[in-house]
Structures are given as structure tokens and as C-alpha cells.
Write an enzyme that holds these catalytic residues in place. Structure first.
Site, short mmCIF file in Angstrom:
data_model
loop_
_atom_site.label_atom_id
_atom_site.label_comp_id
_atom_site.label_asym_id
_atom_site.label_seq_id
_atom_site.Cartn_x
_atom_site.Cartn_y
_atom_site.Cartn_z
N CYS A 107 0.75 -1.28 0.09
CA CYS A 107 -0.01 -0.12 0.03
C CYS A 107 0.92 1.21 -0.02
CB CYS A 107 -0.79 -0.04 1.27
SG CYS A 107 -2.00 1.52 1.21
N MET A 317 -4.51 5.07 -5.45
CA MET A 317 -3.69 4.09 -4.69
C MET A 317 -2.21 4.64 -4.78
SD MET A 317 -6.28 2.69 -6.54
CE MET A 317 -5.56 1.40 -7.70
#
Length: 398
Positions: A107, A317
Site C-alpha cells: 500500500c 492508490m
């Protein structure tokens, strides 16, 4: 260590943090119950119960998750076992409605929070922390075996969390944190796994269209918005309320994963939700962001919309932003062409919540492209700290 606080529940030390446009539950490895300190069923069961998954209602009411891919996240940090690194960072993307933790990728947004958390958790030697200045926390990203350098501002010996830096997709300003993703392309293969900057992607029932398949930051499939009937100005409701559109994107994603060699059979895509990502790009246009703010065509070099865990992301993201930066700076990719083509060192792209600038240094060596570093600015903040409680049976049965 975990602390048994009642016959029916255990509590585990945890920190709830925002990093970039995501948030998740952070743990020190040493604080997890012994069975969960090693990879396996016990760890997955604990993290799913912490987040509140699997939830057939899709709300994660009985856990810390926020019922979106951006908020169904867990992080485990420990002192690094790698030379010249401070901490090891392991990321687990928890499925909302399925009994699964996806460990296949990173992430990028929460990467920004790993540096501040490492300092807060006592994992950085005190002599490394100045009274005022910047601490460059060297992070080993365990999932993808890559180095990330998180530049953490320190004021009066403490991590600076508040500030004036504004990040589209985050309501309140905070302190700016520069994040360097070092050599973010796939270490085991080519940055372009098919060997091509643009491929013909044949998707039965959808069509055949151009795609750039890249593995930098996270495996990502880029297609032109127009080729699948979109403008590149769409917001979440335009796609997430359209079940046919979501099914189409998942079909494209599965066939792209197959072409990238990430899976051997299409059915495997169902159990690999976190990677690859799928995104569509378009040339700059003026559009209304989700906040109601107008983003003019002149503010951006290109538009990008990306899906995560089967839904259009509310912003972008962080790992996909790495892929965007890498692809934009390689002449001839769909991302580069949408940004005007030619040699680029940075681009500002429009996403549903606003804009983001990313930079990359690339080089052509031995007829293959290499990205040396991708740089972006994020922010991070501790939201809550203490203990997270889970039913004792979760740990006992793990």
C-alpha cells in the site's frame, strides 16, 4: 504482548493511522500474539477479526475497517532484518466480504505512515532523531522486496504531524512527508512483463484494445478510457453503482493478470484481489471533483481513474501512483501518450478527488527501461492508539 483483559476478549496493542488517502491498523510484530507473529492462518484470522471481515453486509460494523478498499488495511512493522534498513514493513489488504487477507502487494499510501509509526513505536534509535529536522527512515517493504525511504519531519524531538500541506482526497491539511520508492519495478522480471510498452489485450465479451501492462510499485493494467467507453472524468458513483461496469473491469483485470504472468488460470484472479490494479487514462479535460471543486484541463497533464478491490478508488492508490509515474516517464506507453508523449520527468494527473504530482527518474539500459526512483509527497497522522480488542476465541482457534 497481548493482554487478556476479560474472559471473552483479548486486547492487542495497536495504532490506528492515516497515511495518504488510506488508513489502517498498525501493529509492532512483537506485540502480536505469538501464534500471529508468523505468517499463516492465525495471523490472517486475527487481522480479519480486527478489521471486521468477512462481512456479507459489506459494512465492517463489528471491526475497525471502513468498508472500502482504502480503509480495510493492516500493517505489521518490526526492526529490519535487512542490511542498511531501519524497519521491515508488511502490508495486509483485508477483503471486506471474503475470508481473505491479500499479501501480494504494497500500500503506497500507508507507506508514508510507516516512517512516523516506526519512530512513535520506538523502532528507530533515539540518536537518529534530531531535535529539529528530517529523519530518513529506510523501510524494507516485505511484500514486494523493495526499499522505500520515508522522510519524516521532526520538531522539538517529536514527529510533526500537523502542517499546511494539502492532499486532495484528505479533508484536513497536515505535515508533508516525501516518500521515495526506490527501484520500484519488479525485481524478478521486466518492468513491462510482456516486453512491450503497449499490448493488444483480447478480452472475450469485451473486445480487443491497447493496454500498457507494467509492474512498478504494483502490477497495473492501463487502458485508454475511450476504448472502454469512458471519458476519464468519472467519479465513484458513475462506476461503483454499475454492476455491469464492475464486472467488465474485473474481466479485463483477470485477462490482464493472465497476460502479465501473475496467474496461470483466470479463476485465480478471484483470490488475488489486491493485484493487479486496473486503471484507465485520458487526455486532460475539465471536470468536477468529488469535493465539488473544478479541476481545469490546464491543471493536469492527464486524467487517471483506478479500481482497487473491485471498486473505483476515491482518489489514487499510492502504489498505482508509482506505476503512473513510471509509465508516464517512459515514452510510448499509453500513460505517456495521454500526458502528451515525449520525455517526462514528472506529471500531474487528475483523479476523482483532485490532482497529484508524481516524479520519476528513468533510464534505458540494455534495451529495457529501468526506473531508479519514484517520488511523491503524502502526509500521515496517528488517529488513535491503545489496544484493539478481539474475541479470545479468534486467537485460541488461530
Amino acid at each position: 504482548m497481548s493482554d487478556v483483559s476479560s474472559p471473552s476478549q483479548c486486547r492487542v496493542p495497536a495504532t490506528y493511522m492515516r497515511g495518504g488517502t488510506s488508513k489502517g491498523v498498525f501493529f509492532r510484530l512483537q506485540d502480536l500474539p505469538p501464534a500471529a507473529q508468523i505468517p499463516g492462518e492465525a495471523r490472517d484470522s486475527l487481522l480479519m477479526r480486527v478489521i471486521g471481515s468477512p462481512d456479507p453486509y459489506g459494512k465492517q460494523i463489528d471491526g475497525m475497517g471502513g468498508a472500502t478498499s482504502s480503509t480495510s488495511k493492516t500493517v505489521i512493522v518490526s526492526k529490519s532484518e535487512q542490511p542498511d534498513h531501519d524497519v521491515d514493513y508488511l502490508f495486509g489488504q483485508v477483503s471486506i466480504d471474503k475470508p481473505m487477507v491479500d499479501w501480494s502487494g504494497n500500500c503506497g499510501n500507508l507507506s508514508a505512515a510507516v516512517g512516523p509509526f516506526a519512530i512513535h513505536a520506538g523502532l528507530i534509535a533515539p540518536e537518529r532523531i534530531p531535535q529539529n529536522g528530517i529523519v530518513a527512515v529506510r523501510v524494507w517493504q516485505v511484500n514486494i522486496q523493495k526499499t522505500i525511504v520515508v522522510h519524516v519531519p521532526v520538531v522539538n524531538g517529536l514527529v510533526q504531524e500537523t502542517g499546511e500541506f494539502e492532499l486532495d482526497g484528505v479533508t484536513f491539511p497536515a505535515a508533508e512527508i516525501q516518500v521515495d520508492f526506490m527501484d520500484p519495478a519488479d525485481g524478478e522480471g521486466s518492468m513491462f512483463p510482456t516486453g512491450n510498452l503497449v499490448d493488444d489485450l483480447d478480452v472475450p465479451g469485451v473486445g480487443t484494445f491497447n493496454a500498457t501492462l507494467i509492474n512498478a510499485g504494483i502490477p497495473t493494467i492501463f487502458v485508454d478510457a475511450a476504448s472502454i467507453g469512458y471519458q476519464g472524468t468519472e467519479l465513484q458513483d458513475d462506476i461503483n453503482n454499475d454492476s455491469k461496469a464492475l464486472a467488465m473491469f474485473e474481466t479485463i483485470r483477470a485477462h490482464g493478470a493472465l497476460k502479465m504472468g501473475l496467474i496461470e488460470h483466470l479463476d485465480e484472479a478471484k483470490t488475488r484481489q489486491h493485484t493487479p490494479k486496473i486503471a484507465f487514462v485520458a487526455k486532460p479535460q475539465t471536470y468536477l471533483a468529488s469535493s465539488g471543486t473544478t479541476v481545469s484541463a490546464a491543471q493536469t497533464d492527464l486524467l487517471v481513474r483506478a479500481l482497487s478491490m473491485g471498486k473505483l478508488h476515491h482518489a489514487m492508490m499510492g502504489t498505482a501512483a508509482v506505476a503512473i509515474a513510471a509509465a508516464a516517464c517512459v515514452p510510448g506507453t499509453l500513460v505517456n501518450l495521454a500526458a502528451g508523449g515525449g520525455n517526462q520527468t514528472s506529471v500531474t494527473f487528475g483523479h476523482p478527488s483532485g490532482t497529484l504530482k508524481v516524479g520519476a527518474s528513468t533510464a534505458l539500459a540494455q534495451q529495457s527501461w529501468k526506473v531508479e526512483k519514484v517520488v511523491m509527497s503524502r502526509s500521515a497522522r496517528i488517529l488513535m492508539e491503545g489496544w484493539v480488542r478481539v474475541p479470545a476465541e479468534t486467537i485460541a482457534s488461530g
